[in-house]
Design a protein around this motif. Sequence first.
Motif, PDB file in Angstrom:
ATOM      1  N   GLY A 131       1.200  40.053   2.436  1.00  0.00           N
ATOM      2  CA  GLY A 131      -0.239  40.241   2.564  1.00  0.00           C
ATOM      3  C   GLY A 131      -0.826  39.418   3.689  1.00  0.00           C
ATOM      4  N   ILE A 132      -2.128  39.582   3.872  1.00  0.00           N
ATOM      5  CA  ILE A 132      -2.887  38.822   4.851  1.00  0.00           C
ATOM      6  C   ILE A 132      -4.148  38.314   4.176  1.00  0.00           C
ATOM      7  CG2 ILE A 132      -2.004  40.068   6.863  1.00  0.00           C
ATOM      8  CD1 ILE A 132      -4.550  41.757   6.828  1.00  0.00           C
ATOM      9  N   GLY A 133      -4.735  37.266   4.732  1.00  0.00           N
ATOM     10  CA  GLY A 133      -5.927  36.723   4.110  1.00  0.00           C
ATOM     11  C   GLY A 133      -6.699  35.788   5.008  1.00  0.00           C
ATOM     12  N   TYR A 134      -7.839  35.381   4.502  1.00  0.00           N
ATOM     13  CA  TYR A 134      -8.712  34.420   5.178  1.00  0.00           C
ATOM     14  C   TYR A 134      -9.193  33.421   4.137  1.00  0.00           C
ATOM     15  CZ  TYR A 134     -12.919  32.442   7.286  1.00  0.00           C
ATOM     16  OH  TYR A 134     -13.877  31.577   7.758  1.00  0.00           O
ATOM     17  N   THR A 135      -9.199  32.141   4.478  1.00  0.00           N
ATOM     18  CA  THR A 135      -9.656  31.125   3.554  1.00  0.00           C
ATOM     19  C   THR A 135     -10.386  30.008   4.294  1.00  0.00           C
ATOM     20  OG1 THR A 135      -8.972  29.552   1.838  1.00  0.00           O
ATOM     21  CG2 THR A 135      -7.447  29.878   3.659  1.00  0.00           C
ATOM     22  N   ASP A 136     -11.462  29.520   3.693  1.00  0.00           N
ATOM     23  CA  ASP A 136     -12.136  28.320   4.196  1.00  0.00           C
ATOM     24  C   ASP A 136     -12.595  27.510   2.993  1.00  0.00           C
ATOM     25  OD1 ASP A 136     -14.496  29.533   3.271  1.00  0.00           O
ATOM     26  OD2 ASP A 136     -15.039  30.283   5.247  1.00  0.00           O
ATOM     27  N   ASP A 137     -13.559  26.620   3.177  1.00  0.00           N
ATOM     28  CA  ASP A 137     -13.933  25.717   2.098  1.00  0.00           C
ATOM     29  C   ASP A 137     -14.601  26.414   0.922  1.00  0.00           C
ATOM     30  OD1 ASP A 137     -12.926  23.544   3.445  1.00  0.00           O
ATOM     31  OD2 ASP A 137     -14.831  23.097   4.451  1.00  0.00           O
ATOM     32  N   TRP A 138     -15.171  27.604   1.139  1.00  0.00           N
ATOM     33  CA  TRP A 138     -15.890  28.253   0.038  1.00  0.00           C
ATOM     34  C   TRP A 138     -15.491  29.708  -0.194  1.00  0.00           C
ATOM     35  CZ3 TRP A 138     -19.096  32.545   0.655  1.00  0.00           C
ATOM     36  CH2 TRP A 138     -19.378  32.908   1.982  1.00  0.00           C
ATOM     37  N   LEU A 139     -14.700  30.304   0.708  1.00  0.00           N
ATOM     38  CA  LEU A 139     -14.394  31.724   0.605  1.00  0.00           C
ATOM     39  C   LEU A 139     -12.896  31.981   0.737  1.00  0.00           C
ATOM     40  CD1 LEU A 139     -15.361  34.722   0.540  1.00  0.00           C
ATOM     41  CD2 LEU A 139     -15.548  34.572   3.045  1.00  0.00           C
ATOM     42  N   LEU A 140     -12.394  32.914  -0.072  1.00  0.00           N
ATOM     43  CA  LEU A 140     -11.021  33.384   0.018  1.00  0.00           C
ATOM     44  C   LEU A 140     -11.021  34.905  -0.047  1.00  0.00           C
ATOM     45  CD1 LEU A 140      -7.903  33.143  -0.086  1.00  0.00           C
ATOM     46  CD2 LEU A 140      -8.107  32.903  -2.570  1.00  0.00           C
ATOM     47  N   LEU A 141     -10.451  35.544   0.975  1.00  0.00           N
ATOM     48  CA  LEU A 141     -10.284  36.994   1.011  1.00  0.00           C
ATOM     49  C   LEU A 141      -8.804  37.297   1.215  1.00  0.00           C
ATOM     50  CD1 LEU A 141     -13.260  38.017   3.349  1.00  0.00           C
ATOM     51  CD2 LEU A 141     -13.184  38.178   0.854  1.00  0.00           C
TER      52      LEU A 141
END
Length: 220
Positions: free
Chosen positions: A87-97
């Motif tokens: 899979g692929i994703g995006y994450t930061d301090d408040w969001l995860l996709l």
Amino acid sequence: MSKLLKSGYSNGKKIKSDSLIIETKLGLLSNNNASSIYGYGHASKNNFYGYLYSRVVSDPNAFPRYTGKSRDISRFGFNSGETDISGIGYTDDWLLLQIGRGRQNWSAGEGIDLILSENSPAYDYGLIGLNFRNINGRFFHGYLETDSLTNRYITGRGVEWTNHKNIILSLSEVVIYSGVNRPIDFAYLNPLSTHLEIELNDRQNKIGTDSGNGAWQFSM
């Protein structure tokens, strides 16, 4: 929801770097005269990441969580292969996709899981996670299988509160719904709706109360 699949992490630590970080593993596993060659890869840059875990086996029945199909021909003794997690994703301090293939594990601790387990076969799903200091929220929707003409889907939503010291409270709902040639139900894509509200008010794409099952879990 204390134990979730932490994609976007490396060795338990959150990855935050402007450089491209690539981790790879290749190995050979033997189990009761059956063999498996597996490969794992994880790449991340800034807040984006991708991951892949594939394997080929000589006996599909000898390895847990394996769902690849056996073939009539073999190469070097191996007759089946599958991508178990990717899979692929995006994450930061408040969001995860995240979108990909894998499994979710929402539980109150090691081995304390009712519906979602890391020991289940993998499935395709999309995930949204939110983190607001003391409150975490998760929502996912996935496709399980097509059995003859019946399509089966899984969806889950949960919220967790913690004081980051000694208290964690969580509440979650997991729903499995199905139907003959049933498409994805848009009502279940609403992360704030519940199974009972959707089903009892005829807001699903298959009217009635016999096509879905919900389970609720509270942990402290």
